[in-house]
Design an enzyme around this catalytic site. Structure first.
Site, PDB file in Angstrom:
ATOM      1  N   SER A 118      58.746  36.757   9.632  1.00 54.36           N
ATOM      2  CA  SER A 118      58.524  38.083  10.224  1.00 54.36           C
ATOM      3  C   SER A 118      59.054  39.176   9.318  1.00 54.36           C
ATOM      4  O   SER A 118      58.696  40.337   9.474  1.00 54.36           O
ATOM      5  CB  SER A 118      59.279  38.232  11.538  1.00 54.36           C
ATOM      6  OG  SER A 118      59.056  37.169  12.373  1.00 54.36           O
ATOM      7  N   HIS A 139      51.236  35.696   8.732  1.00 49.80           N
ATOM      8  CA  HIS A 139      52.094  36.103   9.858  1.00 49.80           C
ATOM      9  C   HIS A 139      51.278  36.076  11.141  1.00 49.80           C
ATOM     10  O   HIS A 139      50.555  37.021  11.456  1.00 49.80           O
ATOM     11  CB  HIS A 139      52.649  37.507   9.551  1.00 49.80           C
ATOM     12  CG  HIS A 139      53.654  37.997  10.536  1.00 49.80           C
ATOM     13  ND1 HIS A 139      53.941  39.329  10.701  1.00 49.80           N
ATOM     14  CD2 HIS A 139      54.448  37.346  11.410  1.00 49.80           C
ATOM     15  CE1 HIS A 139      54.875  39.464  11.632  1.00 49.80           C
ATOM     16  NE2 HIS A 139      55.193  38.278  12.070  1.00 49.80           N
ATOM     17  N   GLU A 151      48.486  38.690  10.136  1.00 48.09           N
ATOM     18  CA  GLU A 151      48.819  39.644   9.070  1.00 48.09           C
ATOM     19  C   GLU A 151      48.965  38.820   7.793  1.00 48.09           C
ATOM     20  O   GLU A 151      49.833  37.945   7.715  1.00 48.09           O
ATOM     21  CB  GLU A 151      50.142  40.343   9.452  1.00 48.09           C
ATOM     22  CG  GLU A 151      50.400  41.625   8.712  1.00 48.09           C
ATOM     23  CD  GLU A 151      51.716  42.296   9.180  1.00 48.09           C
ATOM     24  OE1 GLU A 151      52.601  41.628   9.735  1.00 48.09           O
ATOM     25  OE2 GLU A 151      51.849  43.507   8.940  1.00 48.09           O
ATOM     26  N   ASN A 189      55.734  44.972  11.955  1.00 47.11           N
ATOM     27  CA  ASN A 189      57.110  45.284  12.370  1.00 47.11           C
ATOM     28  C   ASN A 189      57.584  46.639  11.860  1.00 47.11           C
ATOM     29  O   ASN A 189      58.469  47.245  12.466  1.00 47.11           O
ATOM     30  CB  ASN A 189      58.059  44.174  11.915  1.00 47.11           C
ATOM     31  CG  ASN A 189      57.938  42.972  12.834  1.00 47.11           C
ATOM     32  OD1 ASN A 189      57.789  43.124  14.043  1.00 47.11           O
ATOM     33  ND2 ASN A 189      57.968  41.782  12.269  1.00 47.11           N
TER      34      ASN A 189
HETATM   35  N1  LIG Z   1      59.014  33.961  17.690  1.00 49.95           N
HETATM   36  C1  LIG Z   1      58.189  34.932  17.344  1.00 49.95           C
HETATM   37  O1  LIG Z   1      57.740  35.734  18.181  1.00 49.95           O
HETATM   38  C2  LIG Z   1      57.721  35.072  15.921  1.00 49.95           C
HETATM   39  C3  LIG Z   1      56.575  35.847  15.645  1.00 49.95           C
HETATM   40  C4  LIG Z   1      56.101  35.912  14.329  1.00 49.95           C
HETATM   41  C5  LIG Z   1      56.782  35.231  13.320  1.00 49.95           C
HETATM   42  N2  LIG Z   1      57.911  34.488  13.613  1.00 49.95           N
HETATM   43  C6  LIG Z   1      58.550  33.756  12.516  1.00 49.95           C
HETATM   44  O2  LIG Z   1      58.211  32.374  12.649  1.00 49.95           O
HETATM   45  C7  LIG Z   1      59.271  31.565  12.131  1.00 49.95           C
HETATM   46  C8  LIG Z   1      59.703  30.582  13.186  1.00 49.95           C
HETATM   47  O3  LIG Z   1      60.157  31.286  14.312  1.00 49.95           O
HETATM   48  P1  LIG Z   1      60.237  30.591  15.754  1.00 49.95           P
HETATM   49  O4  LIG Z   1      60.387  31.698  16.740  1.00 49.95           O
HETATM   50  O5  LIG Z   1      59.136  29.600  15.915  1.00 49.95           O
HETATM   51  O6  LIG Z   1      61.641  29.805  15.614  1.00 49.95           O
HETATM   52  P2  LIG Z   1      62.174  28.583  16.473  1.00 49.95           P
HETATM   53  O7  LIG Z   1      63.646  28.682  16.453  1.00 49.95           O
HETATM   54  O8  LIG Z   1      61.470  28.505  17.799  1.00 49.95           O
HETATM   55  O9  LIG Z   1      61.722  27.297  15.613  1.00 49.95           O
HETATM   56  C9  LIG Z   1      62.192  27.026  14.343  1.00 49.95           C
HETATM   57  C10 LIG Z   1      62.092  25.529  14.099  1.00 49.95           C
HETATM   58  O10 LIG Z   1      62.384  25.287  12.712  1.00 49.95           O
HETATM   59  C11 LIG Z   1      63.034  24.030  12.657  1.00 49.95           C
HETATM   60  N3  LIG Z   1      63.706  23.904  11.358  1.00 49.95           N
HETATM   61  C12 LIG Z   1      64.857  24.485  10.943  1.00 49.95           C
HETATM   62  N4  LIG Z   1      65.137  24.111   9.682  1.00 49.95           N
HETATM   63  C13 LIG Z   1      64.138  23.276   9.286  1.00 49.95           C
HETATM   64  C14 LIG Z   1      63.878  22.560   8.083  1.00 49.95           C
HETATM   65  N5  LIG Z   1      64.686  22.628   7.037  1.00 49.95           N
HETATM   66  N6  LIG Z   1      62.764  21.792   8.023  1.00 49.95           N
HETATM   67  C15 LIG Z   1      61.947  21.715   9.090  1.00 49.95           C
HETATM   68  N7  LIG Z   1      62.145  22.365  10.251  1.00 49.95           N
HETATM   69  C16 LIG Z   1      63.228  23.143  10.352  1.00 49.95           C
HETATM   70  C17 LIG Z   1      63.959  24.041  13.859  1.00 49.95           C
HETATM   71  O11 LIG Z   1      64.388  22.736  14.204  1.00 49.95           O
HETATM   72  C18 LIG Z   1      63.081  24.700  14.921  1.00 49.95           C
HETATM   73  O12 LIG Z   1      62.371  23.724  15.671  1.00 49.95           O
HETATM   74  C19 LIG Z   1      60.364  32.527  11.688  1.00 49.95           C
HETATM   75  O13 LIG Z   1      60.216  32.769  10.307  1.00 49.95           O
HETATM   76  C20 LIG Z   1      60.058  33.789  12.498  1.00 49.95           C
HETATM   77  O14 LIG Z   1      60.510  34.962  11.863  1.00 49.95           O
HETATM   78  C21 LIG Z   1      58.382  34.391  14.892  1.00 49.95           C
END
Ligand SMILES: NC(=O)c1ccc[n+]([C@@H]2O[C@H](COP(=O)([O-])OP(=O)(O)OC[C@H]3O[C@@H](n4cnc5c(N)ncnc54)[C@H](O)[C@@H]3O)[C@@H](O)[C@H]2O)c1
Length: 296
Positions: A118, A139, A151, A189
């Site tokens: 993000s 994104h 995005e 963002n």
């Molecule tokens: N949640 C949102 O609304 C949103 C929206 C757009 C983008 N994002 C981006 O998406 C990404 C993930 O966010 P999320 O909300 O799904 O997070 P989340 O915490 O729900 O999930 C992250 C996952 O990554 C896993 N993980 C951590 N280290 C790891 C590794 N070394 N190898 C493999 N897996 C690993 C964790 O176990 C977890 O299951 C982030 O970069 C976030 O900025 C999130």
């Protein structure tokens, strides 16, 4: 492109895996946590069941989608023979840099490496690989199977060919891709977070209450939910961390997070996920209901 890998089975990763698998791609879903993988697969199944109930897809399409997804706990095993990796692991710079170093060493030379970050610079992530021309931001928005936008963020060195491939691929998924350049906050963002921050500032200054601010924006600007409710939905800690990235990146005080936001995060009021933010979600059913309303 037929075989892809998704790293991270959390909120975004399982949605991305679901979306690719439903479009006929073979997806290797990778997470270091067995529990996250199990929960991720359960979420995908639940979301597909909901689509069958709404007659958006058939039972056969649901089964085919599930068959297209294989789960892995090892990156090196999961990225064998894939032509695209979409990384959606936890938002942490060092963690992502390590993953991309490992991907660069393990993946085929022509494999494209995308990240769903993000806020972290694509150019920064690309610089730890030997293929910065093949590193790009993809994104997706939450919830991925429903939200139309992707995005597409070009790093400083991302090639035209890779950008075009990822733009076309996003259309194949039924999404609308928008190409943007790699500056803090990208576009989504950069515009959203100052609006959320200003709505918190408006509350902090005592101009109006939570319901009043959200109602003005919902009924006056036709926003589907008010900015304070949206902040609760995104997570106040996530909003704060994105504002920090923009404040540090531009060195411009207009991105300075409101002291009320900082205090709420310190106090553990993170929104829906902690049970309380600008609204009270203490009965878990209430939080679930609000999430479901948004997903409709
Ligand atoms: N949640 C949102 O609304 C949103 C929206 C757009 C983008 N994002 C981006 O998406 C990404 C993930 O966010 P999320 O909300 O799904 O997070 P989340 O915490 O729900 O999930 C992250 C996952 O990554 C896993 N993980 C951590 N280290 C790891 C590794 N070394 N190898 C493999 N897996 C690993 C964790 O176990 C977890 O299951 C982030 O970069 C976030 O900025 C999130």
């Amino acid at each position: 492109m037929k075989n892809i890998a998704v790293i991270g089975a959390g909120t975004m990763g399982n949605g991305i895996a679901h979306t690719f698998a439903q479009s006929g791609f073979e997806v290797n879903l990778i997470d270091i946590s067995e529990t996250s993988l199990k929960n991720g697969m359960a979420t995908i199944t639940r979301n597909l069941d909901r689509m069958v109930a709404k007659e958006t897809i058939t039972e056969i399409q649901k089964e085919d989608t599930l068959k297209n997804i294989s789960a892995f706990t090892s990156i090196s095993e999961g990225v064998k023979n894939v032509s695209l990796v979409v990384e959606a692991a936890t938002e942490n710079v060092d963690l992502k840099l390590n993953i991309f170093k490992q991907l660069d060493e393990t993946c085929a030379k022509d494999c494209i490496l995308a990240t769903n970050t993000s806020s972290i610079s694509i150019t920064h992530i690309a610089a730890v690989t030997s293929r910065p021309d093949k590193v790009i931001g993809m994104h997706f928005m939450n919830p991925v199977p429903i939200m139309q936008l992707v995005e597409i963020i070009r790093g400083y060195n991302t090639s035209d060919a890779v950008t075009n491939t990822i733009m076309d691929l996003s259309k194949t998924l039924g999404k609308t891709p928008v190409e943007v350049n790699d500056y803090p906050g990208f576009v989504a963002n950069r515009i959203l977070m100052p609006m959320i921050n200003e709505s918190i500032e408006t509350l902090y200054n005592g101009v109006a209450g939570v319901h009043e601010i959200d109602t003005v924006m919902k009924l006056g600007m036709a926003h589907p939910m008010g900015p304070l409710q949206l902040a609760d939905f995104i997570g106040l800690d996530v909003c704060l961390s994105i504002l920090h990235v923009m404040y540090d990146g531009f060195k411009n005080p207009k991105y300075a997070p409101c002291p009320l936001l900082v205090n709420m995060v310190r106090a553990g009021k993170l929104g829906i996920k902690s049970g309380e933010g600008f609204y009270d979600y203490s009965e878990s059913k209430k939080a679930e209901k609000i999430s479901r309303q948004f997903l409709k």
